[in-house]
Design a protein around this motif. Sequence first.
Motif, mmCIF file in Angstrom:
data_model
loop_
_atom_site.group_PDB
_atom_site.id
_atom_site.type_symbol
_atom_site.label_atom_id
_atom_site.label_comp_id
_atom_site.label_asym_id
_atom_site.label_seq_id
_atom_site.Cartn_x
_atom_site.Cartn_y
_atom_site.Cartn_z
ATOM 1 N N ASN A 91 22.765 10.295 111.678
ATOM 2 C CA ASN A 91 22.187 11.261 110.743
ATOM 3 C C ASN A 91 22.470 12.699 111.177
ATOM 4 O O ASN A 91 22.770 13.564 110.351
ATOM 5 N N ILE A 92 22.354 12.935 112.484
ATOM 6 C CA ILE A 92 22.561 14.295 113.006
ATOM 7 C C ILE A 92 24.009 14.731 112.755
ATOM 8 O O ILE A 92 24.286 15.834 112.280
ATOM 9 N N TRP A 93 24.934 13.828 113.057
ATOM 10 C CA TRP A 93 26.361 14.130 112.834
ATOM 11 C C TRP A 93 26.635 14.423 111.359
ATOM 12 O O TRP A 93 27.288 15.401 110.999
ATOM 13 N N HIS A 141 15.536 9.255 94.877
ATOM 14 C CA HIS A 141 15.826 10.186 95.974
ATOM 15 C C HIS A 141 15.083 9.787 97.257
ATOM 16 O O HIS A 141 15.655 9.822 98.351
ATOM 17 N N ASP A 142 13.817 9.378 97.117
ATOM 18 C CA ASP A 142 13.038 8.913 98.279
ATOM 19 C C ASP A 142 13.670 7.666 98.883
ATOM 20 O O ASP A 142 13.759 7.518 100.096
ATOM 21 N N ARG A 143 14.070 6.753 98.008
ATOM 22 C CA ARG A 143 14.665 5.502 98.487
ATOM 23 C C ARG A 143 15.963 5.765 99.231
ATOM 24 O O ARG A 143 16.255 5.120 100.238
ATOM 25 N N LEU A 144 16.741 6.717 98.721
ATOM 26 C CA LEU A 144 18.000 7.071 99.375
ATOM 27 C C LEU A 144 17.717 7.614 100.782
ATOM 28 O O LEU A 144 18.314 7.159 101.769
ATOM 29 N N LEU A 145 16.792 8.553 100.870
ATOM 30 C CA LEU A 145 16.475 9.140 102.190
ATOM 31 C C LEU A 145 15.934 8.089 103.144
ATOM 32 O O LEU A 145 16.308 8.043 104.322
ATOM 33 N N ARG A 146 15.053 7.220 102.634
ATOM 34 C CA ARG A 146 14.470 6.177 103.492
ATOM 35 C C ARG A 146 15.536 5.257 104.057
ATOM 36 O O ARG A 146 15.421 4.757 105.175
ATOM 37 N N SER A 147 16.613 5.032 103.296
ATOM 38 C CA SER A 147 17.669 4.132 103.780
ATOM 39 C C SER A 147 18.367 4.728 105.005
ATOM 40 O O SER A 147 18.993 4.003 105.773
ATOM 41 N N PHE A 148 18.249 6.037 105.190
ATOM 42 C CA PHE A 148 18.827 6.675 106.383
ATOM 43 C C PHE A 148 17.790 6.890 107.480
ATOM 44 O O PHE A 148 18.125 6.910 108.657
ATOM 45 N N LEU A 149 16.523 7.066 107.084
ATOM 46 C CA LEU A 149 15.503 7.500 108.053
ATOM 47 C C LEU A 149 14.663 6.361 108.621
ATOM 48 O O LEU A 149 14.142 6.478 109.723
ATOM 49 N N ASP A 150 14.512 5.270 107.867
ATOM 50 C CA ASP A 150 13.608 4.194 108.322
ATOM 51 C C ASP A 150 14.173 3.441 109.526
ATOM 52 O O ASP A 150 15.369 3.261 109.635
ATOM 53 N N GLN A 209 16.187 17.191 107.132
ATOM 54 C CA GLN A 209 15.437 15.987 107.502
ATOM 55 C C GLN A 209 16.319 15.012 108.293
ATOM 56 O O GLN A 209 15.880 14.426 109.280
ATOM 57 N N LEU A 210 17.560 14.859 107.860
ATOM 58 C CA LEU A 210 18.492 13.992 108.596
ATOM 59 C C LEU A 210 18.739 14.550 109.998
ATOM 60 O O LEU A 210 18.742 13.813 110.987
ATOM 61 N N VAL A 229 21.715 16.034 96.885
ATOM 62 C CA VAL A 229 21.400 16.226 98.302
ATOM 63 C C VAL A 229 21.319 17.726 98.530
ATOM 64 O O VAL A 229 22.259 18.458 98.201
ATOM 65 N N LYS A 230 20.167 18.171 99.047
ATOM 66 C CA LYS A 230 19.938 19.606 99.230
ATOM 67 C C LYS A 230 19.740 19.923 100.716
ATOM 68 O O LYS A 230 19.672 19.027 101.551
ATOM 69 N N GLN A 231 19.591 21.219 100.991
ATOM 70 C CA GLN A 231 19.436 21.657 102.384
ATOM 71 C C GLN A 231 18.265 20.940 103.068
ATOM 72 O O GLN A 231 18.378 20.515 104.223
ATOM 73 N N ALA A 232 17.146 20.803 102.353
ATOM 74 C CA ALA A 232 15.970 20.154 102.958
ATOM 75 C C ALA A 232 16.283 18.716 103.370
ATOM 76 O O ALA A 232 15.757 18.222 104.372
#
Length: 307
Positions: free
Chosen positions: A209-211, A298-307, A200-201, A193-196
Amino acid sequence: MKKRKIWIDTDLSVGMTRHKREGYCDVDDGFAVLQLMKAENIEICGISAVFGNTVIENAYSLSHYMSREFAKNKIPVFKGAGEAIDLNNVQTNNAVEALAKTLKSHPMTIMAIGPATNIGLLLLKYPELKDQINEVVLVAGRRKPTDYFKIGNMGNHAQDLNFDLDTDAFRVMFELGVSVTLCPFEISNKVWVKQADLDQLASSGDQGNIWLAEASQAWLQQWLAQGAKGFNPFDVLASHYIISPEDIVSESLNARLEIHPDDTIKDNDQKIFKQYLLCDKGQGFTVKYCYDVVADYHDRLLRSFLD
Ligand SMILES: [Ca+2]
């Protein structure tokens, strides 16, 4: 869709400063709990707090905070063990009793992402409930005593913290034949997990996500200062395995406890030893050992938070 019933046992410490030394506490439990709260195929039946990354009071208040803010206060929260199992004096607690009561009414999978103390206590007190546990998913283990994890390019070998803090709790699960899945550092150090990602979160408009993004900043900076390119979100591999096992690569191995020189002590002259949780094809208790992720994880992980 029939939702799977899950119990979360966690040493949440997101955003806390360390209680024993300078610095910030791990944020990974926050990622794991939030990921399960967002998952549509999961029903979280309860959250129990345990000591570990932080003291029990912090883990307990953060569990309340997450249930209140991100789950409409619908998930009951219980205070569990503040220290490892004392085999000479096995004590129950609110979390153990609540977990027992819930297991009596229906089977569950348990995601235990701190020391396994509450699960060990449950099994010592109510061994008959072992058959109501579908699976316990934990973050611990390694293949060889010479395998190790370290942060960046300066750190000492890290502890296998959840195991090290209560080795008896793991033995109880193994000896009672509970179905155990391990997500050790071998898998989580393949995920960054990086700054970018935090950016995004933070810009997603979702309160959870913001918290999480904000509370993870100091933790990220701590890893970057040690020469890492981001941080490994250890516990999220356990939650991800629960919601989407097809994204996780595992094999069946046998686990056992062995004693070897403590590799977390620099220049250890081999007078200090510790227990290791080792998983290989040798003798031991059969476990599911998760060791890799799919190519686009990594995409799947992010999508689980963003979708
Ligand atoms: Ca944890």
